[in-house]
Design an enzyme around this catalytic site. Structure first.
Site, mmCIF file in Angstrom:
data_model
loop_
_atom_site.group_PDB
_atom_site.id
_atom_site.type_symbol
_atom_site.label_atom_id
_atom_site.label_comp_id
_atom_site.label_asym_id
_atom_site.label_seq_id
_atom_site.Cartn_x
_atom_site.Cartn_y
_atom_site.Cartn_z
ATOM 1 N N GLY A 1 0.829 -1.206 0.000
ATOM 2 C CA GLY A 1 0.000 0.000 0.000
ATOM 3 C C GLY A 1 0.859 1.250 0.000
ATOM 4 N NE ARG B 1 -3.930 -6.592 -3.741
ATOM 5 C CZ ARG B 1 -3.704 -6.758 -2.451
ATOM 6 N NH1 ARG B 1 -2.714 -7.536 -2.050
ATOM 7 N NH2 ARG B 1 -4.457 -6.157 -1.548
ATOM 8 C CG ASP C 1 3.395 -7.423 6.801
ATOM 9 O OD1 ASP C 1 2.967 -6.825 5.804
ATOM 10 O OD2 ASP C 1 2.658 -8.050 7.577
ATOM 11 C CB THR D 1 3.071 0.163 6.300
ATOM 12 O OG1 THR D 1 1.739 -0.157 6.706
ATOM 13 C CG2 THR D 1 4.019 -0.142 7.443
ATOM 14 C CG ASP E 1 -1.968 -0.633 8.469
ATOM 15 O OD1 ASP E 1 -2.901 0.175 8.629
ATOM 16 O OD2 ASP E 1 -1.978 -1.516 7.607
ATOM 17 C CG ASP F 1 1.542 -3.421 10.275
ATOM 18 O OD1 ASP F 1 2.389 -2.761 9.631
ATOM 19 O OD2 ASP F 1 0.729 -4.185 9.730
ATOM 20 N NE ARG G 1 -5.963 -5.093 5.441
ATOM 21 C CZ ARG G 1 -5.350 -5.631 4.386
ATOM 22 N NH1 ARG G 1 -5.964 -6.530 3.658
ATOM 23 N NH2 ARG G 1 -4.119 -5.285 4.070
#
Length: 319
Positions: A11, A72, A103, A125, A127, A129, A171
């Site tokens: 992303g 992708r 990741d 990212t 996120d 994360d 998510r």
């Protein structure tokens, strides 16, 4: 080492362009050539690349998204696809690759490492994360975007005496929801990492009404629950006027913050330094206000710890 490649994968995240700029210019400063691969690992498989000059990254530090594009690449997940990528790597003449992403992107870099090709990573990212780094490129901008939306929605919520349920991205991780919820003064924050009780959320809302509160903001990370369903439950249980705002990809766009630009610049330069020192198979991260490197395997070994102390603070301050 005379030539390196760079790509953005996964992303998009605000600040990726600043990272690309730093990689290109730091490499050229040290006399290296730089090849940019378009559309992430897709470009690596299908040979979509070009040589980058100083001017290739002019006037992009302030732009969101990624000038190298991202897509992708299911082909890269297969052995045949990775072999094609290695063929393109040989064709392009690069000696190492800088991967900017999350990741999944780092797992792709690890696959190249296992095949004998050097790679380093920059965490990009929204996120936030990725473990072993306090911040990932793009997170600060996403939080600021979400906080700005909370501020604007609150005006309408107050004017109409409503409850607004706002759904943000996340998510598997609630870092955006927590940071934006704490900064925006949300009454409740629902995240995947912490079990929640809607009865408790409703009780908090009703206590607020009794003391004269005109509005409430409930922030929901998409991985914790559906904002629409949470709003329906709240309306059914409390009979309050409840509306929903789903921020979606709005959080990922726009001009990166100064923090994200500085972070991306530091990490991009550090990635080049890492390769010049002979190190690879690592990610450059930001820990305790210092740039540090860690192996891909360590960075991906476990999910990034959730700051429960901040979550408790947000709950206390929303009393």
């Amino acid at each position: 080492m005379r030539r390196i490649g760079v790509l953005t994968s996964g992303g998009d995240a605000p600040g990726m362009n600043a990272a690309v700029r730093a990689v290109v210019r730091k490499a050229i400063y040290h006399g290296l050539e730089v090849v940019g691969f378009r559309r992430g690992y897709h470009g690596l498989v299908y040979g979509e690349y070009s040589f980058m000059q100083l001017g290739s990254v002019a006037d992009i530090i302030h732009r969101g998204g990624t000038v190298l594009l991202t897509a992708r690449a299911p082909e890269f997940l297969e052995p045949e696809g990775r072999q094609k990528a290695l063929g393109i790597i040989r064709e392009s003449g690069i000696d190492a690759l800088v991967v900017i992403g999350g990741d999944g992107s780092f797992r792709g870099a690890m696959a190249l490492e296992k095949a004998g090709f050097p790679a380093v990573g920059i965490p990009g990212t929204i996120d936030n994360d990725i473990d072993r780094t306090d911040y990932s490129v793009g997170f600060d901008t996403a939080v600021n975007n979400a906080t700005d939306a909370i501020n604007k929605v609150r005006d309408t919520a107050t004017s109409h005496e409503r409850v607004y349920v706002m759904e943000v991205m996340g998510r598997t991780a609630g870092h955006i929801a927590l940071a934006a919820g704490l900064a925006g003064g949300a009454e409740s924050i629902l995240v995947p990492e912490v079990p929640f009780d809607l009865d408790e959320v409703c009780e908090r809302l009703q206590r607020g009404v009794k003391r004269g509160k005109l509005h409430s903001i409930i922030l929901v990370a998409e991985g914790a629950a559906s904002g629409l369903k949470v709003a329906e439950e709240i309306k059914e249980r409390t009979e309050m006027d409840t509306r929903v705002t789903i921020l979606g990809h709005l959080q990922r766009g726009g001009t990166p913050t100064a923090f994200d630009r500085m972070l991306a610049s530091r990490l991009g330069a550090a990635a080049v330094d890492l390769l010049l020192s002979g190190c690879h198979g690592q990610m450059v991260g930001f820990v305790d206000n210092t740039v540090k490197s860690t192996t891909f395997s360590e960075a991906l070994a476990k999910q990034k710890p959730f700051p429960e102390d901040l979550y408790r603070l947000a709950t206390i301050l929303a009393i």
